[in-house]
Design an enzyme around this catalytic site. Sequence first.
Site, PDB file in Angstrom:
ATOM      1  CB  CYS A 237      -1.060   0.089   1.194  1.00 19.20           C
ATOM      2  SG  CYS A 237      -2.492   1.308   1.002  1.00 19.20           S
TER       3      CYS A 237
ATOM      4  CG  HIS B 159      -3.796  -3.345   3.738  1.00 20.49           C
ATOM      5  ND1 HIS B 159      -2.591  -3.032   3.919  1.00 20.49           N
ATOM      6  CD2 HIS B 159      -4.598  -2.369   3.073  1.00 20.49           C
ATOM      7  CE1 HIS B 159      -2.430  -1.851   3.776  1.00 20.49           C
ATOM      8  NE2 HIS B 159      -3.441  -1.195   3.305  1.00 20.49           N
TER       9      HIS B 159
END
Length: 509
Positions: free
Chosen positions: A342, A429
């Site tokens: 991310c 994630h």
Amino acid sequence: MIDPEQAAPALLVAGTTSDAGKSVLTAGLCRWLARQGVRVAPFKAQNMSLNSVVAPDGAEIGRAQAMQAAACGIEPGSAMNPILLKPGSDRSSQVIVRGRAIGEADALTYRSYTDHLRRVSLEALAELRADYDVVVCEGAGSPAEINLRAGDLANMGLARAARLPVLVVGDIDRGGVFAALHGTLALLEPRDQALVAGFVINKFRGAREILDPGLDMIRALTGRPVYGVLPWLDGLWLDVEDSLALGADRGPVRAPVGARSLRVAVVRLPRISNFTDIDALTVEPGVDVRFVTSPHEIADADLAIVPGSRATVADLAWLRERGLAAAVIDRARRGAPVLGVCGGYQMLARSIDDRVESGAGTVAGLGLLPTRVVFAQEKTLGRPSGIGYGHPVHAYAIHHGAVHADPDARTEPFLDGHLFGAVYGTTWHGALENDAFRRAFLADVAARAGRDFTCAPDTDFAAERTRRLDALGDLVEQHLDTDALWRLLEQGPPHGLPIVPPGGPGGAA
């Protein structure tokens, strides 16, 4: 007995400090109740955390509430954490209401939201109390933060508005637990004190007979019982709420180090977010996970991970200032594996155009992937799935930055991102929680790092999470006065509790 015609009973778990054990106790209570056949749900009115997850209803909520929902055996939803604050600096946070970001606020401008957010939080609690048999609420920080009491939504403000009995948990391992328990109660206004039913002591190790005189004295001083003493047990809680739970040089769990260990260094960014991505690595036998802040620790590892960040551009500048960026770049140039997740993935790009989060405009990235990043006003929230190393992967995504490959980029796919040399990047994630994918990824990393390492073939992360949630339920069942807890749920706050001087800003009773 609990009256099904009335709003479901609820109680609030407050704490003397952050990281006193509120999340753990809430999860344990939820697990214990669920095992009794009770339809129970968790609730945290206002959470300040950089660890979040996307629920099935598409809402972004605190990761701890999602795991408390797992303890209940139910899916998480936006009502369980109606207000989430994600700090982007020391002075401002993104405000997320019922799973959607509504803007940024500092401590002063946030006050203008208070009346609206109080209504939102009470409506969410009422929704849960209509749908479930019991709701276990978690407070935030300490209820004795008297400078914030007027705008409090998550502690005594919630308890008084919904008339909830309150348990105060204190961490004895920190020292000074009796002063913390007594002082917390004494600083509250009399009407708030009247809702505090008693105490729980957390993380005790030692001889119980030495502790007992203190328990007797706190009962005598406050007129309130200690509902139980939870012993210290290592490695109980995954999905921690904030970085207070991380030491400067270690993760939530430390695997034993040996000649055949795989050494993983996770950069401990100032605004590290979703570091729970690393939890699955910490349960792998032979994988040594360390959260690091020095260049030599990055250089020495078999895998370096740049995790998520709530402040990508600011944390990238910090990487450069600390010499960590140079260490990551050096790794990549000599073919040593680097993983960016991310915000960390965004930092690996050649350029980052951020006019949303930092307002910095275009800044240079680390240049390790042939990509560029453009921040969008609208946050991407999702629960993507795909294939990695031939195995199914289920994950979740939370980001403003969109990553675009250069037209002439010659990269290999890696989940939704890229693999270039030994540099991996993804916005997903939770991908490492997928067992087969995790094993294949670590095998690839070990081969690139020249390490003789093979993952255990039977590590099951979901089963390990379930085992730990069951252990929390066992702690409640074995070490708390569950009969008294049932009475508290059935009858609400006890009547006639004494007021402990000085009684806070409201004065004596």
